[in-house]
Design an enzyme around this catalytic site. Structure first.
Site, short mmCIF file in Angstrom:
data_model
loop_
_atom_site.label_atom_id
_atom_site.label_comp_id
_atom_site.label_asym_id
_atom_site.label_seq_id
_atom_site.Cartn_x
_atom_site.Cartn_y
_atom_site.Cartn_z
N ASP A 166 0.83 -1.21 0.00
CA ASP A 166 0.00 0.00 0.00
C ASP A 166 0.86 1.25 0.00
O ASP A 166 0.60 2.21 -0.73
CB ASP A 166 -0.92 0.03 1.23
CG ASP A 166 -1.94 -1.08 1.17
OD1 ASP A 166 -2.12 -1.67 0.08
OD2 ASP A 166 -2.56 -1.40 2.22
N GLU A 193 33.95 1.30 -17.62
CA GLU A 193 32.87 2.29 -17.83
C GLU A 193 33.40 3.45 -18.67
O GLU A 193 32.76 3.90 -19.62
CB GLU A 193 32.44 2.89 -16.48
CG GLU A 193 31.43 2.12 -15.72
CD GLU A 193 31.02 2.87 -14.44
OE1 GLU A 193 30.11 2.41 -13.79
OE2 GLU A 193 31.62 3.90 -14.08
#
Ligand code: HEM
Length: 509
Positions: free
Chosen positions: A239, A301
């Site tokens: 929720d 990277e």
């Protein structure tokens, strides 16, 4: 009277305990950390051998340990107290047994999972691997590093006994973890058992720019937010997450949700065959100590960014293509859309069927392809509970690691995950997806650049990279050939079971 299967096939509403006494019985006999991560920043994983002990001595040791164990219910209550009044949840203790440990105890009822019974050392060298969900389709095995090459000096040193048990101690206060570990070691030695070694977990955190947890967000050593995508089983968590994500989905006019985060507890929890109570349950637990070569990953990277000719200001994209999320957690498939700069978990790859925005080999796309409504894929999801190990220097402002501190070893991730079937969940994810050059079929994806464990032989398709995002290159895809070799190495681990607390209290009938 409902069965365990019936209780585990609905979401857990533990705060409504008066309506649900069977669920309460289950949560009181289930160990902590399965339904929800314990969230503590300091841990000690103490590995034990029962060699030379009588069955009754092993049983007496487990009974002693049972009094320290934290139940799921204790953990949920402590988390609620922390949320409402800021009261620290204190220490969490969990106990695990390997198949060898069960055998030495002389247990009559042993958890039945085949991979658990074989142990990780055996499974890691099996090739091909078979999966009941894909009958007749042998797939490449895990290709694990042989144990002769594992970490020297600790519990995994070559030649050491295979662990029979592990005790996890977690707290936010490192002094309290150290104290508890030293009393634990004394109790273990007094019982006639041997401590094989201790792995220390130390969470790495980055101060957040905009709100978020007060402790800062959890990151792994390559610098990426980790733990963002988790299966949820507690109705309260489901929720709360919906409330946080739904308004954004409405603004974007997207269907809701793009990724269903709620899962049934039965995918992670099983009946404990040796439980002493009617609703006693446990969970299979995979433990892998993965060393990260930060220097190599960061270098790759940078090199990939150069080969792709990414604009200098946007060089972060190259790493994001390998991981599938930017360092701040934003999914690379969404960059440039209105949700930019948001580590959302409400996304899928339906808008990127060719892998132009997020490569098929990107770590999070390999390990969770998120195909809408695909129950075969959803079956693989585990409850990941990893923690980093090793010290790193932070930047003075705490916003990241110090740029000059990029170790090539001694740091990494203790990957830990709970599940109801090791073969169908962990092994499937690692071998049939991450380590399989042909997954997804026909995509020429190659292996996962973060955790793939099979060599990219020269000429395999894993050298072709595309960054086809409209936000970049004026709409023209950037392409490059670059072999982004993995910078992660297995240096220890095993398969365990987290038994019910009632079993630990009375291991022998
Ligand atoms: C050193 C090793 C590892 C590193 C650095 C790493 C890093 C990450 C990062 C940064 C994320 C994104 C954050 C998130 O979505 O929660 C992630 C997600 C994930 N990782 Fe890993 N991971 C490692 C090992 C593993 C292993 C061994 C597995 C399983 C075989 C695995 C499975 C997953 C899964 C299932 C996700 C969530 C994907 C999704 O739902 O979108 N990871 N990992």
């Amino acid at each position: 009277m409902p069965t365990i299967a019936a209780i585990l096939s609905r979401h857990i509403e533990w705060t409504k305990w008066t309506d649900d006494p069977e669920m309460m019985a289950l949560l009181s006999d289930l160990q902590a950390n399965i339904l929800k991560g314990h969230g503590r920043d300091h841990t000690a994983n103490v590995f034990i051998s029962f060699d030379g002990m009588k069955e009754t001595e092993i049983s007496a040791l487990l009974t002693d340990l049972s009094f320290a164990v934290t139940s799921a219910l204790d953990q949920l209550r402590a988390a609620a107290a922390f949320k409402s009044a800021g009261i620290s949840g204190g220490r969490v203790v969990c106990v695990f047994l390997s198949a060898k440990g069960y055998a030495k105890l002389g247990a009559k009822s042993v958890p039945s999972d085949v991979a658990f019974r074989d142990g990780m050392r055996v499974r890691g060298r099996m090739d091909p691997l078979n999966f009941a969900s894909l009958p007749g389709v042998p797939l490449p095995g895990l290709n694990d590093e042989p144990d002769t090459l594992w970490e020297a000096g600790g519990p995994w040193a070559p030649g050491k006994a295979v662990p029979d048990a592990m005790v996890l101690v977690a707290d936010d206060d490192p002094g309290l973890v150290a104290d508890a570990t030293s009393s634990l070691k004394t109790a273990i030695a007094d019982a006639g058992a041997q401590v094989l070694g201790v792995d220390i977990g130390l969470a790495q955190r980055r101060r957040q720019e905009r709100g978020g947890p007060t402790k800062g967000e959890g990151i792994e050593h390559f610098g990426y937010v980790d733990g963002r995508s988790q299966p949820l089983f507690l109705q309260e968590d489901i929720d709360e997450n919906k409330k946080a994500e739904e308004p954004k989905a409405i603004v974007a006019g997207d269907p809701w949700p793009l990724w269903e985060e709620s899962f049934l507890p039965s995918q992670f929890i099983v009946a404990d065959p040796a439980a002493r109570t009617k609703f006693g349950c446990g969970s299979y637990f995979v433990y892998r100590k993965l060393e990260q070569n930060v220097e190599a990953f960061k270098r790759r990277e940078r090199q990939l960014g150069g080969w792709l000719q990414e604009p200098v200001a946007d060089r972060e994209r190259a790493g994001a293509l390998a991981v599938g999320r930017f360092e701040d957690g934003t999914p690379v498939v969404l960059r440039g859309q209105p949700v930019s700069g948001d580590p959302t978990n409400n996304f899928n790859y339906d808008g990127d069927p060719g892998g132009q925005l997020c490569p098929f080999r990107g770590h999070i796309r390999k390990t969770n392809p998120r195909t809408a409504g695909d129950e075969f894929e959803r079956r693989r999801i585990m409850a990941r509970r990893g923690i980093t190990f090793g010290e790193r220097q932070a930047r003075p402002d705490g916003a990241d690691f110090n740029e000059d501190d990029r170790p090539s070893g001694g740091v990494g991730l203790i990957f830990m995950a709970y599940m109801n079937d090791i073969n169908e969940q962990f092994e499937f994810t690692q071998a049939a997806w991450a380590g399989n050059v042909d997954f997804p079929p026909g995509s020429s994806a190659g292996i996962d650049p973060v955790i793939g464990q099979r060599a990219n032989t020269p000429g395999t398709p894993n050298t072709a990279w595309i960054d086809g995002h409209p936000a970049i290159g004026g709409g023209t895809a950037l392409t490059a050939d670059y072999d982004f070799k993995t910078a992660v190495r297995l240096i220890g681990g095993d398969y365990f079971f987290a038994p019910s607390i009632s079993f630990l209290q009375q291991p022998l009938p």
